[in-house]
Write a protein that holds these residues in place. Structure first.
Motif, PDB file in Angstrom:
ATOM      1  N   GLU A   1      67.381  28.545  31.873  1.00  9.72           N
ATOM      2  CA  GLU A   1      66.982  28.491  33.281  1.00  9.72           C
ATOM      3  C   GLU A   1      68.088  29.121  34.118  1.00  9.72           C
ATOM      4  O   GLU A   1      69.261  28.755  33.974  1.00  9.72           O
ATOM      5  CB  GLU A   1      66.734  27.051  33.747  1.00  9.72           C
TER       6      GLU A   1
ATOM      7  N   TYR B   1      72.612  18.102  29.953  1.00 10.51           N
ATOM      8  CA  TYR B   1      74.035  18.173  29.638  1.00 10.51           C
ATOM      9  C   TYR B   1      74.306  17.851  28.175  1.00 10.51           C
ATOM     10  O   TYR B   1      75.312  18.274  27.624  1.00 10.51           O
ATOM     11  CB  TYR B   1      74.828  17.218  30.541  1.00 10.51           C
TER      12      TYR B   1
ATOM     13  N   GLU C   1      70.628  13.608  28.726  1.00  8.22           N
ATOM     14  CA  GLU C   1      72.084  13.421  28.715  1.00  8.22           C
ATOM     15  C   GLU C   1      72.609  12.749  27.456  1.00  8.22           C
ATOM     16  O   GLU C   1      73.805  12.797  27.193  1.00  8.22           O
ATOM     17  CB  GLU C   1      72.526  12.642  29.965  1.00  8.22           C
TER      18      GLU C   1
ATOM     19  N   GLN D   1      71.310  27.785  32.073  1.00  6.70           N
ATOM     20  CA  GLN D   1      71.336  26.564  31.262  1.00  6.70           C
ATOM     21  C   GLN D   1      70.323  26.680  30.120  1.00  6.70           C
ATOM     22  O   GLN D   1      69.133  26.935  30.362  1.00  6.70           O
ATOM     23  CB  GLN D   1      71.006  25.334  32.114  1.00  6.70           C
TER      24      GLN D   1
ATOM     25  N   VAL E   1      71.206  29.390  40.694  1.00  5.72           N
ATOM     26  CA  VAL E   1      72.095  30.162  41.562  1.00  5.72           C
ATOM     27  C   VAL E   1      73.304  29.322  41.983  1.00  5.72           C
ATOM     28  O   VAL E   1      73.221  28.099  42.118  1.00  5.72           O
ATOM     29  CB  VAL E   1      71.308  30.699  42.794  1.00  5.72           C
ATOM     30  N   ARG E   2      74.445  29.999  42.131  1.00  5.67           N
ATOM     31  CA  ARG E   2      75.681  29.366  42.610  1.00  5.67           C
ATOM     32  C   ARG E   2      76.221  30.168  43.779  1.00  5.67           C
ATOM     33  O   ARG E   2      76.210  31.393  43.749  1.00  5.67           O
ATOM     34  CB  ARG E   2      76.743  29.332  41.496  1.00  5.67           C
TER      35      ARG E   2
ATOM     36  N   ASP F   1      57.602  22.618  37.780  1.00  2.00           N
ATOM     37  CA  ASP F   1      58.941  22.039  37.775  1.00  2.00           C
ATOM     38  C   ASP F   1      58.929  20.634  38.380  1.00  2.00           C
ATOM     39  O   ASP F   1      58.058  20.323  39.201  1.00  2.00           O
ATOM     40  CB  ASP F   1      59.835  22.954  38.626  1.00  2.00           C
ATOM     41  N   ASP F   2      59.890  19.813  37.981  1.00  2.00           N
ATOM     42  CA  ASP F   2      60.064  18.467  38.554  1.00  2.00           C
ATOM     43  C   ASP F   2      58.759  17.685  38.500  1.00  2.00           C
ATOM     44  O   ASP F   2      58.461  16.907  39.420  1.00  2.00           O
ATOM     45  CB  ASP F   2      60.515  18.539  40.032  1.00  2.00           C
TER      46      ASP F   2
ATOM     47  N   ASN G   1      63.620  29.916  39.244  1.00  2.00           N
ATOM     48  CA  ASN G   1      63.027  29.043  40.267  1.00  2.00           C
ATOM     49  C   ASN G   1      62.493  29.875  41.427  1.00  2.00           C
ATOM     50  O   ASN G   1      63.181  30.769  41.920  1.00  2.00           O
ATOM     51  CB  ASN G   1      64.080  28.070  40.793  1.00  2.00           C
TER      52      ASN G   1
END
Ligand code: C2E
Ligand code: CA
Ligand code: CA
Ligand code: CA
Length: 280
Positions: free
Chosen positions: A58, A259, A240, A44, A61-62, A180-181, A119
Motif C-alpha cells: 500500500e 506492523y 500487530e 507497506q 504519503v508522507r 478500505d476501512d 488511496n
C-alpha cells in the motif's frame, strides 16, 4: 452588520478558532510543499496468510515540512481534501506509486509485489478527469492495469455522484477496487451489490479484537464469510501480533497488513525485503 454609534457599519466577523487558523496554515504549507517536492511515498507490504509472502504494497504519503518536520497524514489529508489540494497531491502519489511498481517488476520479476494499492479520496473520485489520469499514469509508467488497486472508502462511494461510474470505468481498464476501512463507515452491506469491488479491507478497529471472544471477533468472522461468499479478496488491516495473524488465517482471511509483518517503508528499504525474498 450593526449600526454603530458613529453612524458607520461595523462588520462582525466570526472569530477564527485556533483549529481553523491551523488548517489555513496547513493548506498554505501544503501548496508550497507540493511545489517544492516535500512529499514522499512509503510502501507497506500486504502479505499472504499464513505464508507471509509479499503479495502487494500500500502506498502511503508522507509530508516532510522543512520547518515543522514530519506531519502525519491524519492531520494533513483532511485539510488537503477540504482545500481541493488532494487532487494534485493524489495525482502525484498515483504517478509515483505506478512508476515505483513498474521499476520493481522490471528488477525483481516474480518476486516483486504484484499489486500496488493507492488511496483515492472521495474528492478525487468525483473529478471528471480521474479515470483519464489513472489511464495516463499507467501508460506513462508502463505498469499493467492489473497491478494497480485503488482503495476507496465506503463514504466515497455512498455519496453518489460520479464515484460508482468512475469505479466501473477503472475496472474496465483492468484496475482493481478495494473497499478500505470496511465496517467503519455508515453504509450497509447493500453497497457490495451496487459498487464494483474486488477486495475488502477490514479495519484495524475490528482486527484489534479478533483474539478475544466478543462482538468484534463476531464481526470480523462475519465480514470474512460475506467477502468469501461474494468471491472478494480479503485483507485484515493493522495486524500487530502473531496470535491475531493466526486467528485471522483460521477465520479465512487471505491477506494481512500490519506492523507484525512490516511498517510502511521507503522504496529502497522495501527493495531490501524483496532481495531477501529472492535469496535462496
Ligand atoms: P489507511 O488507508 O487506513 O492506511 C493504513 C494506516 O494504518 C497507515 O497510517 C498505516 O501506517 C497504519 N498501520 C498499518 N499497520 C498498522 C499497525 O499494525 N498498527 C497501527 N497502529 N497502524 C498501522 P498512515 O500512513 O499514517 O495513514 C493514515 C491514513 O491517511 C490512511 O489510512 C489514509 O486514510 C490516509 N492516507 C495516507 N496516504 C494517503 C494518500 O496517498 N492519499 C489519500 N487520499 N489518503 C492517504
Ligand atoms: Ca488504505
Ligand atoms: Ca485502511
Ligand atoms: Ca484507516
Amino acid at each position: 452588520a450593526a449600526k454603530t454609534g458613529a453612524g458607520g457599519w461595523a462588520r462582525f466577523v466570526p472569530a477564527m478558532d485556533a483549529s481553523a487558523v491551523e488548517a489555513a496554515r496547513l493548506a498554505a504549507g501544503l501548496r508550497d510543499g507540493l511545489g517544492r517536492g516535500d512529499f514522499r511515498v512509503v510502501y507497506q507490504p500486504i502479505v499472504t496468510l499464513p505464508e507471509q509472502r509479499i503479495a502487494g504494497v500500500e502506498a502511503l504519503v508522507r509530508w516532510h515540512d522543512p520547518e515543522r518536520g514530519l506531519i502525519p497524514p491524519d492531520r494533513f489529508i483532511p485539510v488537503a481534501e477540504r482545500s481541493g489540494l488532494i487532487v494534485p497531491l493524489g495525482r502525484w502519489v498515483l504517478r509515483e506509486a505506478c512508476g515505483q511498481a513498474a521499476a520493481w517488476s522490471a528488477v525483481y520479476g516474480g518476486a516483486a509485489p504484484s499489486r500496488v494499492c493507492v488511496n483515492v479520496s472521495p474528492r478525487q473520485l468525483d473529478e471528471p478527469d480521474f479515470v483519464d489520469d489513472v489511464a495516463a499514469a499507467l501508460a506513462d509508467s508502463g505498469l499493467p492495469a492489473e497491478y494497480l488497486v485503488v482503495e476507496v472508502t465506503e463514504t466515497a462511494v455512498f455519496g453518489g455522484g460520479r464515484a460508482v461510474e468512475a469505479l466501473h470505468a477503472l475496472r474496465a481498464l483492468g484496475v482493481r477496487v478495494a473497499l478500505d476501512d470496511f465496517g467503519t463507515g455508515h453504509s450497509s452491506l447493500g453497497l457490495l451489490l451496487t459498487c464494483p469491488v474486488d477486495i475488502l479491507k477490514v479495519d484495524k478497529s475490528f482486527v484489534d479484537g479478533v483474539t478475544e471472544p466478543g462482538d468484534r471477533a463476531v464481526i470480523v468472522e462475519f465480514l470474512c464469510q460475506v467477502a468469501r461468499g461474494l468471491e472478494l479478496d480479503t485483507v485484515a488491516e493493522g495486524v500487530e501480533d502473531a496470535a491475531q495473524a493466526a486467528r485471522l488465517h483460521e477465520l479465512g482471511y487471505r491477506k494481512g497488513q500490519g506492523y507484525l509483518f512490516a511498517r510502511p517503508l521507503p522504496a529502497a528499504e522495501l527493495a531490501d525485503l524483496l532481495l531477501a525474498a529472492l535469496a535462496p
